[in-house]
Structures are given as structure tokens and as C-alpha cells.
Design a protein around this motif. Structure first.
Motif, PDB file in Angstrom:
ATOM      1  N   SER A  53       0.837  -1.198   0.000  1.00 57.65           N
ATOM      2  CA  SER A  53       0.000   0.000   0.000  1.00 57.65           C
ATOM      3  C   SER A  53       0.875   1.251   0.000  1.00 57.65           C
ATOM      4  O   SER A  53       2.083   1.186   0.225  1.00 57.65           O
ATOM      5  CB  SER A  53      -0.921   0.010   1.218  1.00 57.65           C
ATOM      6  N   GLU A  54       0.257   2.391  -0.221  1.00 55.98           N
ATOM      7  CA  GLU A  54       0.989   3.657  -0.206  1.00 55.98           C
ATOM      8  C   GLU A  54       1.597   3.941   1.162  1.00 55.98           C
ATOM      9  O   GLU A  54       2.609   4.623   1.269  1.00 55.98           O
ATOM     10  CB  GLU A  54       0.069   4.800  -0.622  1.00 55.98           C
ATOM     11  N   ARG A  55       0.978   3.427   2.207  1.00 54.38           N
ATOM     12  CA  ARG A  55       1.486   3.639   3.572  1.00 54.38           C
ATOM     13  C   ARG A  55       2.492   2.582   4.004  1.00 54.38           C
ATOM     14  O   ARG A  55       2.972   2.621   5.128  1.00 54.38           O
ATOM     15  CB  ARG A  55       0.333   3.683   4.559  1.00 54.38           C
ATOM     16  N   GLY A  56       2.767   1.606   3.150  1.00 55.45           N
ATOM     17  CA  GLY A  56       3.796   0.622   3.454  1.00 55.45           C
ATOM     18  C   GLY A  56       3.310  -0.713   3.975  1.00 55.45           C
ATOM     19  O   GLY A  56       4.131  -1.570   4.308  1.00 55.45           O
ATOM     20  N   PHE A  57       2.014  -0.931   4.063  1.00 53.71           N
ATOM     21  CA  PHE A  57       1.517  -2.224   4.521  1.00 53.71           C
ATOM     22  C   PHE A  57       1.612  -3.238   3.390  1.00 53.71           C
ATOM     23  O   PHE A  57       1.405  -2.917   2.225  1.00 53.71           O
ATOM     24  CB  PHE A  57       0.082  -2.097   5.032  1.00 53.71           C
ATOM     25  N   ILE A  58       1.916  -4.484   3.754  1.00 49.19           N
ATOM     26  CA  ILE A  58       2.219  -5.524   2.781  1.00 49.19           C
ATOM     27  C   ILE A  58       1.272  -6.712   2.951  1.00 49.19           C
ATOM     28  O   ILE A  58       0.975  -7.111   4.072  1.00 49.19           O
ATOM     29  CB  ILE A  58       3.666  -6.029   2.974  1.00 49.19           C
ATOM     30  N   LEU A  59       0.846  -7.271   1.830  1.00 48.17           N
ATOM     31  CA  LEU A  59       0.188  -8.572   1.776  1.00 48.17           C
ATOM     32  C   LEU A  59       1.007  -9.399   0.804  1.00 48.17           C
ATOM     33  O   LEU A  59       1.163  -9.035  -0.358  1.00 48.17           O
ATOM     34  CB  LEU A  59      -1.263  -8.453   1.306  1.00 48.17           C
ATOM     35  N   ASP A  60       1.554 -10.504   1.279  1.00 49.53           N
ATOM     36  CA  ASP A  60       2.501 -11.299   0.509  1.00 49.53           C
ATOM     37  C   ASP A  60       2.119 -12.766   0.610  1.00 49.53           C
ATOM     38  O   ASP A  60       1.957 -13.294   1.710  1.00 49.53           O
ATOM     39  CB  ASP A  60       3.897 -11.080   1.093  1.00 49.53           C
ATOM     40  N   PHE A  61       1.938 -13.421  -0.523  1.00 45.73           N
ATOM     41  CA  PHE A  61       1.683 -14.854  -0.491  1.00 45.73           C
ATOM     42  C   PHE A  61       2.473 -15.539  -1.595  1.00 45.73           C
ATOM     43  O   PHE A  61       2.818 -14.935  -2.604  1.00 45.73           O
ATOM     44  CB  PHE A  61       0.185 -15.175  -0.585  1.00 45.73           C
ATOM     45  N   GLY A  62       2.795 -16.791  -1.350  1.00 45.39           N
ATOM     46  CA  GLY A  62       3.565 -17.543  -2.316  1.00 45.39           C
ATOM     47  C   GLY A  62       3.518 -19.024  -2.010  1.00 45.39           C
ATOM     48  O   GLY A  62       3.136 -19.447  -0.926  1.00 45.39           O
ATOM     49  N   PHE A  63       3.895 -19.802  -3.002  1.00 45.92           N
ATOM     50  CA  PHE A  63       3.984 -21.244  -2.827  1.00 45.92           C
ATOM     51  C   PHE A  63       5.075 -21.768  -3.741  1.00 45.92           C
ATOM     52  O   PHE A  63       5.491 -21.119  -4.692  1.00 45.92           O
ATOM     53  CB  PHE A  63       2.643 -21.920  -3.107  1.00 45.92           C
TER      54      PHE A  63
END
Length: 158
Positions: free
Chosen positions: A108-118
Motif C-alpha cells: 500500500s501507499e502507507r507501506g503495509f504488505i500482503l505477501d503470499f507464495g507457494f
């Protein structure tokens, strides 16, 4: 448990001494089973990052860790979007190995992250025993699964 606390302290200490952007994330899913999953990613440039990932369930005596480079295909804010990467790692009860992963990170613009992977890899050391009949170790899969929320600590000026 001491290893977990030591590694977390090491990550936090490294974060405070670095003057570059760093992404820190944790997964809420292992908390259900009194576990912890956390990652730290250091960007090498806007399209490449180096990530360390730790999963532990102290009650069950399980520990796993991975490290590896990631390439972001079309980053918008630097080190975000779809990624492909390699990893090396493993843990207790599963041996260690090499593999590949794919994922997606949004920032996000404020630096929050959502990260997923496999991803998955092949166990090279440890894991199952050598079969008495064939003399070969059976092929085992080294899994990689991540669903993290976190924060991007911006680059410090000066």
C-alpha cells in the motif's frame, strides 16, 4: 525456543542498523497452533530481493527456514507484484533441499504488505532413510507456503 528468540532479535537488530528499505512480515495462520512464521526481505534493486523465511512450532519441536532470491516481474513500487524465485532450506523432520517458488506481493501507499507464495523443491539431505532393497533414498518434496502481512520500513535518509 531459544533459537526462535535469537533469530527474531537478530532480524530486529539488523533492521535497526540498516539504512535501506526492508520488508518485514508475519503470518497469522500458525498462531492457531501456537507457532510463528515470519519473513524479512532486503531489496537488492527494484526487481530483485533476498528473502529469509522462518517457520517454527516450539510446542511440537518443529523448525524450518528458507533463504533465497526473488525476481519481481513488473514492480510498481519496487519489490512488489508477481515474483519467481529460488530457495534453499529445510527443517527438522524434513531434511533440507532446493526448490523454486512463485508469489505475489502488494504494497500500500502507507507501506503495509500482503505477501503470499507457494513452491516446492527436492529434499537433498536428511529426510527419509535409505531403502535397504534399492540403496536409494526415496524422493521427498520440500514444501514452501507463505501468507504474510507486514510492513515496509522505508529507506532512511542521511
Amino acid at each position: 525456543m531459544r533459537k526462535t528468540i535469537f533469530i527474531l532479535a537478530l532480524f530486529l537488530t539488523a533492521k535497526s542498523t540498516l539504512h535501506a528499505q526492508i520488508d518485514v512480515g508475519a503470518s497469522p495462520v500458525p498462531l492457531i497452533a501456537l507457532g510463528l512464521a515470519a519473513s524479512v526481505e532486503y531489496p537488492l534493486n527494484p526487481s530483485f530481493g533476498l528473502e529469509g523465511y522462518l517457520i517454527t512450532f516450539p510446542v511440537a519441536g518443529f523448525f524450518a527456514g528458507y533463504v533465497g532470491p526473488k525476481h519481481y516481474l513488473m514492480p510498481k513500487r519496487g519489490n512488489d507484484g508477481f515474483s519467481i524465485g529460488l530457495f534453499a532450506g529445510g527443517g527438522s523432520r524434513m531434511g533440507s533441499g532446493l526448490g523454486f517458488n512463485v508469489g505475489y506481493k502488494t504494497v500500500s501507499e502507507r507501506g503495509f504488505i500482503l505477501d503470499f507464495g507457494f513452491g516446492m523443491g527436492r529434499t537433498l539431505f536428511g529426510g527419509s532413510d535409505i531403502s535397504a532393497l534399492t540403496g536409494f533414498r526415496s524422493v521427498e518434496i520440500t514444501p514452501y507456503l507463505k501468507l504474510n502481512v507486514g510492513y515496509r520500513f522505508p529507506k532512511k535518509e542521511g
